[in-house]
Each structure stands twice: as structure tokens, then as C-alpha cells.
Scaffold this motif. Structure first.
Motif, PDB file in Angstrom:
ATOM      1  N   ILE A  66       0.842  -1.204   0.000  1.00 57.03           N
ATOM      2  CA  ILE A  66       0.000   0.000   0.000  1.00 57.03           C
ATOM      3  C   ILE A  66       0.876   1.253   0.000  1.00 57.03           C
ATOM      4  O   ILE A  66       0.612   2.220  -0.721  1.00 57.03           O
ATOM      5  N   GLY A  67       1.936   1.235   0.809  1.00 52.07           N
ATOM      6  CA  GLY A  67       2.842   2.379   0.905  1.00 52.07           C
ATOM      7  C   GLY A  67       3.529   2.703  -0.407  1.00 52.07           C
ATOM      8  O   GLY A  67       3.908   3.850  -0.653  1.00 52.07           O
ATOM      9  N   ARG A  68       3.668   1.705  -1.272  1.00 54.68           N
ATOM     10  CA  ARG A  68       4.341   1.923  -2.552  1.00 54.68           C
ATOM     11  C   ARG A  68       3.362   2.252  -3.676  1.00 54.68           C
ATOM     12  O   ARG A  68       3.766   2.486  -4.806  1.00 54.68           O
ATOM     13  N   SER A  69       2.075   2.244  -3.360  1.00 55.90           N
ATOM     14  CA  SER A  69       1.098   2.592  -4.391  1.00 55.90           C
ATOM     15  C   SER A  69       1.103   4.097  -4.603  1.00 55.90           C
ATOM     16  O   SER A  69       1.625   4.856  -3.794  1.00 55.90           O
ATOM     17  N   SER A  70       0.501   4.521  -5.681  1.00 54.38           N
ATOM     18  CA  SER A  70       0.447   5.959  -5.969  1.00 54.38           C
ATOM     19  C   SER A  70      -0.881   6.556  -5.521  1.00 54.38           C
ATOM     20  O   SER A  70      -1.187   7.696  -5.825  1.00 54.38           O
ATOM     21  N   LEU A  71      -1.677   5.772  -4.795  1.00 56.36           N
ATOM     22  CA  LEU A  71      -3.029   6.212  -4.462  1.00 56.36           C
ATOM     23  C   LEU A  71      -3.171   6.781  -3.055  1.00 56.36           C
ATOM     24  O   LEU A  71      -4.208   7.338  -2.723  1.00 56.36           O
TER      25      LEU A  71
END
Length: 404
Positions: free
Chosen positions: A189-194
Motif C-alpha cells: 500500500i505504501g508503494r502505491s500511488s493512491l
């Protein structure tokens, strides 16, 4: 002084929609990236129309967010009303009935839904960290300067000069799969762009709370399914349902050089299949039961998986085979009909149904020997529970009573 990176250009599409773009609107690097890594989700085609040259993009049966390059992101919106998309997700990932989800139904976009669900997961992980993470005993073998657990006497006799003692013991540790799933999901999640500026700090805080206690190990959505829970960790069932949602719809394989932002993509065909199965599971009368994702072996190297078997609770007999088809066309293709006949033959039943989200222009009703194959609709356009009850009523009207 560090300058803030420029915000990417965001191209918006709707699933199954064609859209034309000027040649210079999509950079060469983005075209290559789309073609090489996202051809399953998006078709890109060069076309010349009335002496004008364009790129044509067509979204397939996926919705979500693709950070194609740092400069260009692609957002694919669902054709399904956004509230119904959330309702499908609730059923598909067994989140239906949790009160905290009620507020999410007002989200206006999939990004908002993603952010709010991520925030809920991080909050609940922090809450569990405050109470203490679930621990269990794991066997361990180590060379120690003192005796712990069971001493390896054989090694002591063979190597009396070794000052370290080989001991087998059990360690009460939080570094177990239950917590590794949480850590890996927060990492993804931390690496998502959202993640918004409001949510990112909570994600980081929850992830750091697990660091040092839990090893970061790659986990899959499958790891979240059918886990065993006990009186010490009943709350992990919800945590793992949330993790499954994020892991199933994030693709860590889509990376490019040092650009590590991950896409978030929901396969609508898979979601529709999960949703219909879970809705039926919760609403089918008790005189029946379902078998989901039922494997059939044809030969040593060939097998297929049937979406749903509807069975009689009293006899265990298969009454009907059901298969979901998310993309409704004018009529059913022959390969789908042959597949359903094969399914019915193999399971020794004579009723087969293809389930679509919209009424077919030419509804299906054919008979091959004793097997009857028909089409049914589980609509996504209106209230899902009302649509489900209509579907269920039509299904049982079509199943002869003597087939039980």
C-alpha cells in the motif's frame, strides 16, 4: 532546495471505452510501457482517420489506476455505478456487515475507497499492536552458550571441544505468517500511488510498528484465504480479508527501472465471479449448498475449474452448473455453450446456466441431448440485493423440481 516533482498528467478512461488522443499527448516511453506491460488491461493502437493521426486507447475489463510513467498516469473508471462496485467488493472479500464500511459507500471514486480502506487497515493494525501482536510457538535450532530446550547430546559427544551447545527449543514469537501478511500488505500500500497526504502517515506508522518484530516476506492474496483462527486472534480474520483485497488488486511485478510505484487494478470479470458466488453463498435457501471453484480432472495433465455448482443439501447431488460471464455481448459464443455442456456432463447434471451482468439481446436456451443450457442475468445496474433476489427467483423457476 528540493523542488516538488511535477504532478503527472492523468488520462481517464471507462472500461470497454475507446478514446482518441493526439500523437503528442502520449510520450514514446509511455506507449512502450503500455504496450509491453499493460496489454491485458489496455489496447493501444495507432490509427489514421480523415488524414489525422491519433493513438486509440481501449480499456478492457479492468478498472483502477496505472502509474504508466512518472509523467503519465492512467485512470480506468468502472461502467458499474460506483456504489455497486463497492457493494461487489464487500461481498467478494467477505466485508459485508462490518459497520465501518457504511461510510465508504459515499466515496465518489475508487481512489477514495482505496484510501479509506487503507486507513481502516492501518488503524486496526495499530490497535492490534497496542494490545500486542498475535504470537505462537515456532521450533528453532540454534548454537547457544547456555542450555535452552532440548540439548543435542549426540553433537556434544562428537564435538566436545565446541563451546557452543546445539539446542532445539520453541520460541514464542510474533514473526508468524499472520503478522507477515499485515506487514507485506502495508508495504505494498505504501508503494502505491493512491495514498493521499492524509493517509500516508498512518500507513507508515503502522508499518514501522511491525518492523523489528515481523520479517518482511512476500505474501499473496491466497495466503489470506482459509486461515485458522482461535480465541487469541479472531480479529485477524477481518484484517486478512482487507489484506486480500489489496494484495489481489496490486501488481508488484509491474515495475520499470527505479520507478517503483505500483498500480492498483481490479479485474472486473474476477470480481463479478467472486461477488456472484459469495452473494449466492449467503442468500441461497438452506435446502441447497454451493461448491465454488470446483476442480475437475479430465486426464493427468488436463483439468478445469467450474465457477459454481448448485447442489441438493439432502442428497449432495449436483443440480446445476453456473458460470459467470462479465462481458455481455449480443449473444453467447459457441465455445461457452460447449464448455457448459462439458461441465454438465462431467458433473452428471442436466441444467447449465451462463450468468451475465446485462440481459442478452438474444437470450440463450438450447438443449443438447438431455442437457439444457440457458442464460440468466444478475444485474449490476440497480440495487445489488434486489437484483440478486430477481436472479435467484428466475434460477429456481427454471430448475425442474424432479432434478433434485
Amino acid at each position: 532546495m528540493h523542488t516538488k516533482p511535477a504532478k503527472p498528467i492523468i488520462i481517464q478512461l471507462t472500461e470497454y471505452e475507446n478514446k482518441l488522443f493526439q500523437l503528442d499527448e502520449i510520450a514514446y516511453s509511455a506507449r512502450i510501457e503500455l504496450y509491453e506491460k499493460y496489454k491485458t488491461q489496455v489496447d493501444i493502437e495507432f490509427i489514421s482517420y480523415k488524414r489525422e493521426e491519433h493513438w486509440k486507447l481501449k480499456a478492457k475489463e479492468w478498472v483502477g489506476y496505472i502509474p504508466v510513467t512518472p509523467e503519465l498516469h492512467l485512470k480506468i473508471n468502472p461502467k458499474v455505478p460506483i456504489q455497486n462496485l463497492f457493494g461487489m467488493l464487500e461481498y467478494a472479500y467477505n466485508l459485508k456487515g462490518f459497520r465501518f464500511l457504511e461510510g465508504l459507500m459515499d466515496c465518489e471514486s475508487l481512489e477514495n475507497f482505496y484510501n479509506n480502506l487503507a486507513h481502516i487497515l492501518a488503524d486496526k493494525v495499530l490497535e492490534r499492536c497496542r494490545k500486542g501482536l498475535y504470537r505462537t510457538y515456532l521450533p528453532k535450532t540454534q548454537q547457544l552458550s547456555y542450555v535452552r530446550g532440548r540439548l543435542d547430546v549426540q553433537q556434544l559427544i562428537q564435538k566436545p571441544w565446541n563451546v557452543k551447545l546445539k539446542c532445539d527449543y520453541e520460541e514464542h514469537t510474533p514473526d508468524v505468517k499472520e503478522n507477515q501478511i499485515l506487514a507485506w500488505t502495508l508495504y505494498i500500500i505504501g508503494r502505491s500511488s493512491l495514498c493521499s497526504e492524509r493517509v500516508s502517515p498512518t500507513i507508515r506508522k503502522a508499518y514501522h510498528a511491525l518492523q523489528g518484530l515481523v520479517t518482511l516476506q512476500p505474501c499473496s492474496a491466497h495466503d489470506c484465504i482459509a486461515r485458522q483462527y482461535n480465541r487469541l486472534n479472531p480479529d485477524y480474520q477481518l484484517l486478512h480479508s482487507l489484506c486480500r483485497f489489496f494484495l489481489e488488486n496490486s501488481s508488484p511485478s509491474h515495475e520499470r527501472g527505479n520507478y517503483k510505484t505500483l498500480p492498483f487494478l481490479v479485474d472486473m470479470a474476477h470480481l463479478y465471479e467472486l461477488f456472484v458466488a459469495e452473494w449466492l453463498n449467503k442468500n441461497t435457501p438452506q435446502t441447497y449448498f454451493l461448491k465454488q471453484q470446483y476442480p475437475i480432472e479430465i486426464s493427468q495433465n488436463r483439468h478445469f475449474i467450474i465457477d459454481i455448482l448448485l447442489c441438493d443439501a439432502a442428497t449432495g447431488k449436483t443440480i446445476a452448473v453456473l458460470d459467470t460471464k462479465y462481458k455481455a455481448s449480443e449473444s453467447t459464443v459457441n465455445t461457452d455453450i460447449h464448455q457448459m455442456i462439458s461441465y454438465a456432463n462431467t458433473t452428471k447434471c442436466n441444467q447449465a446456466f451462463l450468468i451475465y451482468p446485462k440481459d442478452l439481446t438474444q437470450p440463450l436456451d438450447i438443449k443438447s441431448d438431455q442437457i439444457r443450457v440457458r442464460s440468466l442475468t444478475f444485474s449490476l445496474d440497480d440495487n445489488l440485493d434486489r437484483a440478486g433476489q430477481t436472479f435467484l427467483k428466475n434460477l429456481f423457476l427454471l430448475i425442474p423440481q424432479n432434478s433434485h
